[in-house]
Scaffold this active site. Structure first.
Site, mmCIF file in Angstrom:
data_model
loop_
_atom_site.group_PDB
_atom_site.id
_atom_site.type_symbol
_atom_site.label_atom_id
_atom_site.label_comp_id
_atom_site.label_asym_id
_atom_site.label_seq_id
_atom_site.Cartn_x
_atom_site.Cartn_y
_atom_site.Cartn_z
ATOM 1 N N TRP A 1 -3.551 -1.949 -1.466
ATOM 2 C CA TRP A 1 -3.411 -3.256 -2.127
ATOM 3 C C TRP A 1 -3.900 -4.251 -1.076
ATOM 4 C CZ3 TRP A 1 -0.564 -7.839 -1.379
ATOM 5 C CH2 TRP A 1 -0.403 -8.652 -2.504
ATOM 6 N N LYS B 1 8.362 -10.576 -17.694
ATOM 7 C CA LYS B 1 7.818 -9.285 -18.143
ATOM 8 C C LYS B 1 6.518 -9.516 -18.903
ATOM 9 C CE LYS B 1 9.474 -7.057 -16.108
ATOM 10 N NZ LYS B 1 10.514 -7.246 -15.187
ATOM 11 N N GLU C 1 3.601 -10.774 -16.527
ATOM 12 C CA GLU C 1 3.077 -9.912 -15.473
ATOM 13 C C GLU C 1 2.283 -8.724 -15.990
ATOM 14 O OE1 GLU C 1 6.027 -8.369 -12.782
ATOM 15 O OE2 GLU C 1 7.360 -7.793 -14.391
ATOM 16 N N CYS D 1 0.876 -1.171 0.000
ATOM 17 C CA CYS D 1 0.000 0.000 0.000
ATOM 18 C C CYS D 1 0.911 1.219 0.000
ATOM 19 C CB CYS D 1 -0.861 0.059 1.256
ATOM 20 S SG CYS D 1 -1.917 -1.374 1.471
ATOM 21 N N HIS E 1 12.870 -32.325 -22.628
ATOM 22 C CA HIS E 1 12.555 -33.268 -21.551
ATOM 23 C C HIS E 1 11.179 -33.002 -20.944
ATOM 24 C CE1 HIS E 1 16.586 -34.985 -21.618
ATOM 25 N NE2 HIS E 1 17.064 -33.752 -21.651
ATOM 26 N N LYS F 1 4.606 -3.100 -6.231
ATOM 27 C CA LYS F 1 6.023 -2.833 -6.523
ATOM 28 C C LYS F 1 6.927 -3.318 -5.399
ATOM 29 C CE LYS F 1 9.156 -0.420 -8.997
ATOM 30 N NZ LYS F 1 9.547 -1.321 -10.077
ATOM 31 N N ASN G 1 0.369 0.491 6.008
ATOM 32 C CA ASN G 1 0.891 -0.404 4.972
ATOM 33 C C ASN G 1 1.591 -1.549 5.688
ATOM 34 O OD1 ASN G 1 2.212 -1.611 2.766
ATOM 35 N ND2 ASN G 1 3.962 -0.238 2.971
ATOM 36 N N GLY G 2 1.171 -2.771 5.433
ATOM 37 C CA GLY G 2 1.819 -3.916 6.069
ATOM 38 C C GLY G 2 0.767 -4.904 6.561
ATOM 39 N N GLU H 1 13.659 -13.496 -17.498
ATOM 40 C CA GLU H 1 13.197 -12.128 -17.295
ATOM 41 C C GLU H 1 12.228 -11.724 -18.413
ATOM 42 O OE1 GLU H 1 13.061 -10.216 -14.941
ATOM 43 O OE2 GLU H 1 12.821 -8.213 -15.766
ATOM 44 N N ARG I 1 2.080 1.215 -5.812
ATOM 45 C CA ARG I 1 2.193 0.331 -4.648
ATOM 46 C C ARG I 1 0.891 -0.399 -4.350
ATOM 47 N NH1 ARG I 1 6.589 1.324 -1.571
ATOM 48 N NH2 ARG I 1 5.563 0.316 0.164
HETATM 49 C C1 F6R Z 1 8.980 -7.823 -11.671
HETATM 50 C C2 F6R Z 1 9.214 -7.194 -10.392
HETATM 51 C C3 F6R Z 1 9.293 -8.047 -9.180
HETATM 52 C C4 F6R Z 1 10.432 -7.579 -8.285
HETATM 53 C C5 F6R Z 1 10.428 -8.359 -6.964
HETATM 54 C C6 F6R Z 1 11.603 -7.974 -6.086
HETATM 55 O O1 F6R Z 1 8.917 -6.910 -12.711
HETATM 56 O O2 F6R Z 1 9.343 -6.002 -10.320
HETATM 57 O O3 F6R Z 1 9.443 -9.383 -9.525
HETATM 58 O O4 F6R Z 1 11.635 -7.765 -8.964
HETATM 59 O O5 F6R Z 1 9.245 -8.112 -6.283
HETATM 60 O O6 F6R Z 1 11.592 -6.617 -5.773
HETATM 61 P P1 F6R Z 1 12.892 -5.900 -5.239
HETATM 62 O O7 F6R Z 1 13.857 -5.822 -6.350
HETATM 63 O O8 F6R Z 1 12.414 -4.535 -4.797
HETATM 64 O O9 F6R Z 1 13.404 -6.721 -4.101
#
Ligand code: F6R
Length: 622
Positions: free
Chosen positions: A80, A500, A503, A2, A519, A617, A106-107, A496, A33
């Site tokens: 969130w 991308k 998500e 959040c 396999h 995020k 937040n938490g 990666e 967030r």
């Molecule tokens: C994907 C993404 C997440 C973060 C993950 C770790 O695009 O952004 O998978 O990489 O939540 O976040 P950090 O780097 O802040 O520890």
């Protein structure tokens, strides 16, 4: 998870806009967030005004009428959901029975059920399903027991188990914004005219660049003439009548100047933050290389003595960690493994004081990564943080901190922070190879030249790939599932790329080692099934047999590969042919077409790439 904001003005009108408008704008900067509900509380001449609703800010702006409310003191929240589905009632702020106390959070409060039962027995009536509401009632309860509003807030905070960044207004002590933190991020911003409180710096960057990072177990308040911070000690978690014990913190030496400009946190003409951040990568890489180049002395000495280097991270940061571990093995002959942060507890028995652990995290607040660091520290390992956020929890809790210089990243999907992580780890591997003399001079000199050239190379690759990615998105956007295959450093790059795509465009995307694809995964491949191959250079001949296996089953194939391999590139349905880059550095560049493909595919399917559903995020829950 959040986002929270608090604003306290010396007097009304100092921001040249109503306080409600300023809160709305700060919340927009925090929407990455969480964005399932939004709300605010303002202490106005007519008392405590609270407005909240389910929905994104833009969708509820007329319902909440932010701009109509002014005052000197207010808090706001973008949610969130964790406890209780998104709804008007579950949106923050939450109030006590008297309606005088408003709390945002937040938490996750782990002991909220216990506290809630106790408060219900004492006659409190709850309106929401959230864990947060117990805090408002706890403050009310302690005020009833004779505590001042701030002491009641402090006591309430001392009873909470779990993670929280919280803030409260209390009509009985109007003109103060109370705050407390454990685990979830919380930053204070200072100016002559105003004080801010927020989950992240970009929220108030327009107004303030002088910040204090609130630390775990700290509580305090912002008022017109002061910022008070105290550290809670001897938390008993008992609902008793004793005041919370806290020591006053002298934070003067903790005030930091952040050299991020407000423009860095705005879209700057791009339709989405994600696209802007993809285009900012050359600059971010250049800034990171310049700043790290002179700062690595201690890090190199530390790593050169390590028996083993473990690299931990989550999500995208794990993919960068994976690349880092392969490079340490390959260039510096150092035993290295990458481990997903949340899996660390199952590796930890083998960790000891001969190990160095690098923890990679954009936010520096991801709880899984923080917990991994705490675990390995208990086993005597030295820890090194690689993060984009100065003074973040990870930076503070690790023995040494290094910073990527990507600037603020607002899009939920990590792009420029990933590239800067990859480049930082590549630089470390090259410097270690130089220090340990594990690669020939000629190779070192090639890598050093290419590292310096990386921002330019990345820039040309982004420009060349963008129109192609846009065109290709109309094909990929119609698919339901896609494979991303690679070998060696091409594997984490493929992982990666798949992350991308899934998500932000919600297409199932799976990455596999190309050699392993026969396999099992190949069973799904039939006419038109899309398979992307990441080919960085060295592995081009080895991977070709895997391409043929897929083509023989009717796969639609895509390659991200260097120019100059026509004998192979002609066999794909679609190719991003990119500038040649040394194999070891190619992951930092060859990810760009995948980022752009994911972005344009999300757009072609009508999704907002900056706000993917169900994602946040910064993930501060396990
Ligand atoms: C994907 C993404 C997440 C973060 C993950 C770790 O695009 O952004 O998978 O990489 O939540 O976040 P950090 O780097 O802040 O520890």
């Amino acid at each position: 998870m959040c986002g929270i904001i608090g604003i306290l003005l010396q007097k009304k009108g100092l921001l040249s806009k109503p306080l409600g408008t300023a809160i709305k704008e700060c919340l927009k900067n925090l929407e990455y967030r969480g964005y399932d509900s939004v709300g605010f509380a303002i202490l106005s001449d007519n008392g405590l005004i609270i407005r909240k609703s389910k929905g994104k800010i833009d969708d509820v702006v007329s319902k909440l009428s932010f701009d109509e409310f002014d005052g000197v003191c207010g808090i706001g929240h973008t949610r969130w959901a964790t406890h209780g589905r998104p709804s008007d009632t579950n949106a923050h702020p939450h109030t006590d029975c008297t309606g005088k106390v408003a709390v945002i959070h937040n938490g996750i409060i782990e002991n909220y059920l216990e506290i809630k039962d106790l408060l219900i027995r004492r006659g409190h009536v709850f309106k929401s399903e959230t864990d947060t509401e117990v805090i408002a009632h706890l403050i009310e309860e302690y005020k009833k027991l004779g505590f001042s509003p701030y002491d009641a807030f402090k006591k309430a905070a001392s009873l909470l188990k779990g993670s929280y960044a919280l803030s409260a207004l209390d009509l009985d002590d109007a003109g103060k914004i109370f705050f407390a933190r454990n685990t979830s991020p919380l930053i204070i911003g200072l100016t002559d005219k105003a004080k801010f409180l927020s989950s992240d710096i970009p929220a108030f960057l327009e107004y303030s660049r002088n910040i204090i990072v609130v630390q775990d177990d700290e509580v305090g308040y912002l008022s017109n003439d002061s910022v008070v911070i105290e550290k809670l000690v001897d938390k008993s978690y008992e609902f008793d009548k004793n005041p919370a014990t806290a020591e006053v913190v002298n934070y003067a030496s903790r005030i930091r100047y952040i050299d991020w400009s407000p423009e860095m946190a705005r879209k700057g003409g791009y339709p989405h933050y994600m696209l802007k951040e993809i285009h900012e990568q050359p600059q971010a890489v250049s800034n990171t290389l310049i700043s790290l180049m002179n700062e690595l002395g201690d890090v190199i000495k530390l790593l050169s003595k390590a028996e083993r280097v473990l690299i931990v991270g989550s999500g995208t940061s794990y993919h960068a960690s994976f690349i880092g571990s392969l490079l340490l093995n390959e260039l510096a002959n150092i035993k290295s493994h990458a481990i997903i942060s949340s899996e660390m507890r199952w590796f930890v028995n083998g960790v000891n004081s001969e190990d160095v652990v690098i923890a990679v995290s954009q936010s520096g607040e991801t709880i899984d990564t923080l917990l991994a660091v705490r675990e390995v520290k208990k086993r005597g390992a030295l820890t090194l943080a690689l993060t984009n956020i100065i003074d973040s929890a990870l930076a503070r809790e690790s023995h040494l901190a290094m910073y990527t210089r990507a600037g603020p990243e607002i899009g939920v999907a990590a792009t420029k922070t990933y590239t800067t992580q990859v480049v930082s780890l590549a630089l470390i591997a090259v410097k270690l190879a130089e220090y340990l003399r594990t690669v020939p001079e000629s190779k070192l000199s090639e890598l050093s030249t290419e590292l310096r050239e990386l921002p330019n190379t990345l820039s040309s690759v982004i420009s060349a790939s963008e129109p192609k990615a846009r065109a290709l998105s109309s094909i990929v956007g119609t698919k339901h599932s896609m494979y991303f295959l690679g070998r060696g450093l091409g594997l984490p790059t493929s992982m990666e790329g798949a992350l991308k795509l899934k998500e932000i465009s919600y297409i199932h995307a799976e990455s596999y080692p190309a050699g392993e694809s026969k396999h099992g995964p190949i069973a799904l491949v039939d006419d038109g099934f899309p398979v992307a191959f990441t080919i960085l250079g060295d592995e081009v001949d080895m991977i070709f047999s895997n391409v043929e296996e897929m083509r023989a089953r009717g796969a639609w194939t895509l390659a991200v590969m260097p120019k100059g391999f026509e004998r192979i590139s002609k066999h794909f349905n679609y190719v991003f042919e990119l500038n040649r880059v040394a194999y070891e550095l190619a992951p930092a560049v060859y990810i760009a077409p995948y980022q752009l493909l994911a972005y344009y595919t999300a757009i072609s399917r009508g999704f907002d790439p900056d706000k993917p559903r169900n994602l946040a995020k910064t993930v501060t829950v396990v």
